[in-house]
Design a protein around this motif. Structure first.
Motif, PDB file in Angstrom:
ATOM      1  N   GLY A   1      20.741 -51.666  -3.903  1.00  0.00           N
ATOM      2  CA  GLY A   1      20.522 -53.076  -4.208  1.00  0.00           C
ATOM      3  C   GLY A   1      20.801 -53.441  -5.651  1.00  0.00           C
TER       4      GLY A   1
ATOM      5  N   LYS B   1      21.027 -65.475  -3.778  1.00  0.00           N
ATOM      6  CA  LYS B   1      20.545 -64.264  -4.431  1.00  0.00           C
ATOM      7  C   LYS B   1      21.488 -63.887  -5.585  1.00  0.00           C
ATOM      8  CE  LYS B   1      19.037 -60.037  -4.843  1.00  0.00           C
ATOM      9  NZ  LYS B   1      17.716 -59.634  -5.203  1.00  0.00           N
TER      10      LYS B   1
ATOM     11  N   GLY C   1      23.648 -53.630  -7.248  1.00  0.00           N
ATOM     12  CA  GLY C   1      24.819 -54.474  -7.464  1.00  0.00           C
ATOM     13  C   GLY C   1      26.123 -53.691  -7.505  1.00  0.00           C
ATOM     14  N   LYS C   2      26.059 -52.404  -7.205  1.00  0.00           N
ATOM     15  CA  LYS C   2      27.256 -51.551  -7.283  1.00  0.00           C
ATOM     16  C   LYS C   2      28.341 -52.017  -6.318  1.00  0.00           C
ATOM     17  CE  LYS C   2      24.963 -47.807  -6.162  1.00  0.00           C
ATOM     18  NZ  LYS C   2      23.635 -48.399  -5.880  1.00  0.00           N
ATOM     19  N   SER C   3      27.959 -52.186  -5.053  1.00  0.00           N
ATOM     20  CA  SER C   3      28.966 -52.584  -4.061  1.00  0.00           C
ATOM     21  C   SER C   3      29.532 -53.958  -4.375  1.00  0.00           C
ATOM     22  CB  SER C   3      28.364 -52.603  -2.657  1.00  0.00           C
ATOM     23  OG  SER C   3      27.987 -51.303  -2.299  1.00  0.00           O
ATOM     24  N   THR C   4      28.708 -54.816  -4.939  1.00  0.00           N
ATOM     25  CA  THR C   4      29.203 -56.151  -5.288  1.00  0.00           C
ATOM     26  C   THR C   4      30.325 -56.041  -6.328  1.00  0.00           C
ATOM     27  OG1 THR C   4      27.047 -57.095  -4.762  1.00  0.00           O
ATOM     28  CG2 THR C   4      28.511 -58.433  -6.126  1.00  0.00           C
TER      29      THR C   4
END
Ligand code: ADP
Length: 314
Positions: free
Chosen positions: A50, A27, A52-55
């Motif tokens: 979802g 993903k 992408g902030k935490s990534t």
């Protein structure tokens, strides 16, 4: 000369590998994100679940291995100088995990030990004071309320006195009162010189607290600008006027932000609602010699702009 950014992110790509498979099939969580966090600011990373902030946060924290791109924290490249990079940042995670049998004082003392802070330099009590937990210093962590635990997490992230503090969804699921208290704490730390990065999906939080807001969606940066400019965009309203005859060129006036012909007899005038109102716009158009036969308005608030900016299909 402008100060170097607190955080510099270039072309950050993250592809999560599916279990037992190559990351190439995984993903795509971040599709090449670049931005700077200026020193001394409160920087908001805003986006729906979802996005992408935490990534991004977990990449800064060294918990996620990026696929490609570069990240510098306080001038230290996370690949080449990971120890210095790590020492420059404090991360407040989303999840609350404490050993229930440690006291807040012990939690901070152990964390300081992990970061190699010499005993004489530890400031556990001072930190507890700054998050209003001094009276709980020696209580068991399990006896703390949810709000107290969140505050303890902030103190824990600051044990090594990092110049940058990162908070991942600091107020997700907390009540209004605690939210305000956490905002105050963050603002306090910032006024002491700490650069703050926070992720949120609350627009109000970003608007109230942040100097600058970056919006991310589907792993792409959609916008990155000072909060006042973003909010300024939201102060604009549009009146759509149907005139009694066809026009080729739109009438202009200094009170209009923008005026365009949008149909044979249709004019769209954008104005700033802090400076004028629909009635005045109508009067001005009439004074310029046009008869108006119909009117409708269009308004964008922060919510609308957010939805518009983030509604691009995946
Ligand atoms: P946000 O913090 O904005 O909610 P995340 O960074 O958690 O977004 O997630 C970005 C995307 O990456 C989502 O599609 C999510 O499902 C996916 N993702 C996050 N973590 C993992 C993981 N460990 N393995 C696979 N996919 C993940």
């Amino acid at each position: 000369m402008s100060a170097a950014p607190a955080i510099r992110i270039r072309d950050l790509v993250k592809r999560y590998a599916p279990a037992g498979k190559d990351a190439g099939e995984g993903k795509l969580a971040l599709g090449g994100v670049s931005f700077d966090v200026p020193q001394g600011q409160i920087f908001g990373l805003l986006g729906p679940n979802g996005a992408g902030k935490s990534t991004i946060i977990n990449t800064l924290a060294g918990l996620v291995m990026k696929t490609s791109g570069s990240v510098e924290i306080w001038g230290f490249d996370i690949d080449h100088e990971p120890r210095n990079a790590k020492a420059s940042i404090g991360i407040v995670p989303q999840e609350i995990v404490f050993d229930p049998f440690f006291t807040p004082f012990e939690v901070l003392d152990i964390q300081a030990g992990l970061y190699g802070v010499p005993r004489a330099m530890r400031r556990s009590l001072e930190l507890l004071q700054s998050v209003h937990l001094a009276d709980k210093a020696h209580a068991y962590a399990r006896s703390l309320s949810g709000g107290m635990k969140r505050r303890l997490l902030i103190a824990k992230a600051m044990v090594h006195t990092p110049p940058i503090l990162v908070l991942d969804e600091p107020t997700a699921g907390v009540d209004v009162e605690l939210r305000r208290l956490l905002w105050e704490l963050v603002a306090d730390l910032n006024s002491q010189g700490v650069t703050v990065v926070l992720t949120t999906h609350y627009l109000e939080e970003a608007e109230q607290l942040c100097d600058r807001i970056a919006i991310i969606n589907h792993g792409q940066l959609i916008t990155n600008q000072p909060t006042r400019d973003l909010v300024g965009m939201m102060r604009e309203k549009i009146v759509v006027l149907t005139l009694d005859r066809a026009i080729d060129t739109a009438p202009q006036h200094s009170a209009f932000v923008k005026s365009v012909v949008s149909g044979e007899r249709e004019l769209r005038v954008t104005y700033n609602k802090d400076r004028t109102n629909a009635g005045e716009v109508l009067a001005l158009v009439q004074a310029l010699g046009y008869a108006i036969v119909d009117v409708s308005t269009d308004e964008a608030d922060l919510e609308d702009v957010f939805v518009k900016l983030t509604s691009t299909p995946a």
